[in-house]
Design an enzyme around this catalytic site. Structure first.
Site, PDB file in Angstrom:
ATOM      1  N   SER A  39       0.830  -1.202   0.000  1.00  0.00           N
ATOM      2  CA  SER A  39       0.000   0.000   0.000  1.00  0.00           C
ATOM      3  C   SER A  39       0.865   1.253   0.000  1.00  0.00           C
ATOM      4  O   SER A  39       2.081   1.183   0.187  1.00  0.00           O
ATOM      5  CB  SER A  39      -0.919   0.011   1.230  1.00  0.00           C
ATOM      6  OG  SER A  39      -0.176   0.312   2.400  1.00  0.00           O
ATOM      7  N   SER A  41       0.806   3.906   2.114  1.00  0.00           N
ATOM      8  CA  SER A  41       0.752   4.706   3.340  1.00  0.00           C
ATOM      9  C   SER A  41       2.100   5.283   3.756  1.00  0.00           C
ATOM     10  O   SER A  41       2.145   6.200   4.573  1.00  0.00           O
ATOM     11  CB  SER A  41       0.185   3.870   4.489  1.00  0.00           C
ATOM     12  OG  SER A  41       1.096   2.862   4.897  1.00  0.00           O
ATOM     13  N   LYS A 102       4.889   1.295   9.656  1.00  0.00           N
ATOM     14  CA  LYS A 102       4.714   2.722   9.895  1.00  0.00           C
ATOM     15  C   LYS A 102       5.982   3.254  10.556  1.00  0.00           C
ATOM     16  O   LYS A 102       6.916   2.511  10.859  1.00  0.00           O
ATOM     17  CB  LYS A 102       3.518   2.997  10.822  1.00  0.00           C
ATOM     18  CG  LYS A 102       2.205   2.375  10.389  1.00  0.00           C
ATOM     19  CD  LYS A 102       1.608   3.035   9.179  1.00  0.00           C
ATOM     20  CE  LYS A 102       0.271   2.399   8.809  1.00  0.00           C
ATOM     21  NZ  LYS A 102      -0.254   2.919   7.523  1.00  0.00           N
ATOM     22  N   SER A 194      -3.091   7.241   5.373  1.00  0.00           N
ATOM     23  CA  SER A 194      -2.510   6.252   6.276  1.00  0.00           C
ATOM     24  C   SER A 194      -3.463   5.982   7.438  1.00  0.00           C
ATOM     25  O   SER A 194      -3.802   6.893   8.192  1.00  0.00           O
ATOM     26  CB  SER A 194      -1.161   6.756   6.825  1.00  0.00           C
ATOM     27  OG  SER A 194      -0.648   5.851   7.793  1.00  0.00           O
TER      28      SER A 194
END
Length: 251
Positions: A39, A41, A102, A194
């Site tokens: 993804s 993010s 993250k 995100s």
């Protein structure tokens, strides 16, 4: 005699396969594990199609260090806390299975808040400097130039963030989060795209991340292909591999 030789050769081959499998298991469990980025993010730090190595030893070991996360013990052994600014792979706390990646923004005891797109840690605004725009997809899938900043966290780690919606995104204004003991606050570098610790678990988000859910620290991109290209199609690599991203440290 000929059959005996064949059986012996097969036995040796089988032992080599078993030994190689055990070595790979030890390396994956204790040292490094490969992950791919599905993804956007973490754009622009990590792109869809990046493959990277994650160091399993960086923060010690939990049950998530083992394949399939068997519940053999609680907490972490040989524990070492992550630093603010580390890019971390962790298990989604609400299911204990899904891998997320993250950046560590908040440490235990910190207060975190977003005001008009600006990040505040412990009541102090985190400085950011506008830099050249990055071309990426917006929330509607349209490719365009988006606002880009160099953000410098307390402790000195600088990294790049993008604001697809400017400073008026859905989570650009929040309440104050108080990070519990032994937990961490995670955010994506693609701030408006995100689902991270700003979103509580009961709303489909991440919430605070307990230390035992940490898997490891992202270290290096070892392979990267364009988002619509299958990584296994080696005959297409000359024009689908992003050669400039190979062996790039994750910062």
């Amino acid at each position: 005699m000929e059959q005996g030789k064949k059986a012996g050769a097969f036995g040796e081959f089988f032992k080599v396969i078993i030994q190689a499998g055990l070595i790979a298991l030890v390396v994956r469990t204790l040292l490094f594990q490969p992950f791919n980025i599905p993804s956007g993010s973490m754009i622009p730090t990590l792109l869809i199609g990046d493959f990277l190595f994650v160091s399993k030893y960086a923060y010690g070991y939990s049950d998530h260090s083992l394949p399939f996360s068997p519940p053999l013990f609680k907490g972490r052994i040989f524990s070492s806390p992550p630093k603010r600014g580390d890019v971390v792979v962790f298990k989604l706390p609400r299911d204990g299975q899904t891998d997320y990646i993250k950046r560590v923004i908040g440490l235990p005891g910190d207060t975190i808040q977003m005001k008009d797109g600006r990040l505040y840690i412990n009541g102090t605004e985190v400085p950011r400097e506008e830099i050249a725009k990055v071309k990426t997809e917006d929330l509607f899938g349209h490719l365009r130039d988006v606002a880009t900043y160099k953000e410098t966290l307390p402790g000195g780690v600088s990294h790049t963030v993008i604001e697809i919606e400017g400073d008026t995104g859905f989570y650009d204004n929040t309440g104050t989060y108080k990070v519990p003991p032994d937990n961490y606050f995670m955010m994506g570098d693609n701030r408006d795209n995100s689902t991270d610790s700003r979103v509580p678990p009961d709303q489909g988000g991440v919430g605070y991340v307990p230390s035992e859910d940490l898997v490891g620290r992202a270290e290096m991109i070892f392979f990267s292909v364009k988002p619509d290209a299958p990584a296994w199609a080696f005959w297409e690599w000359p024009w689908t591999v992003r050669w400039d991203r190979l062996f790039k440290p994750v910062r």
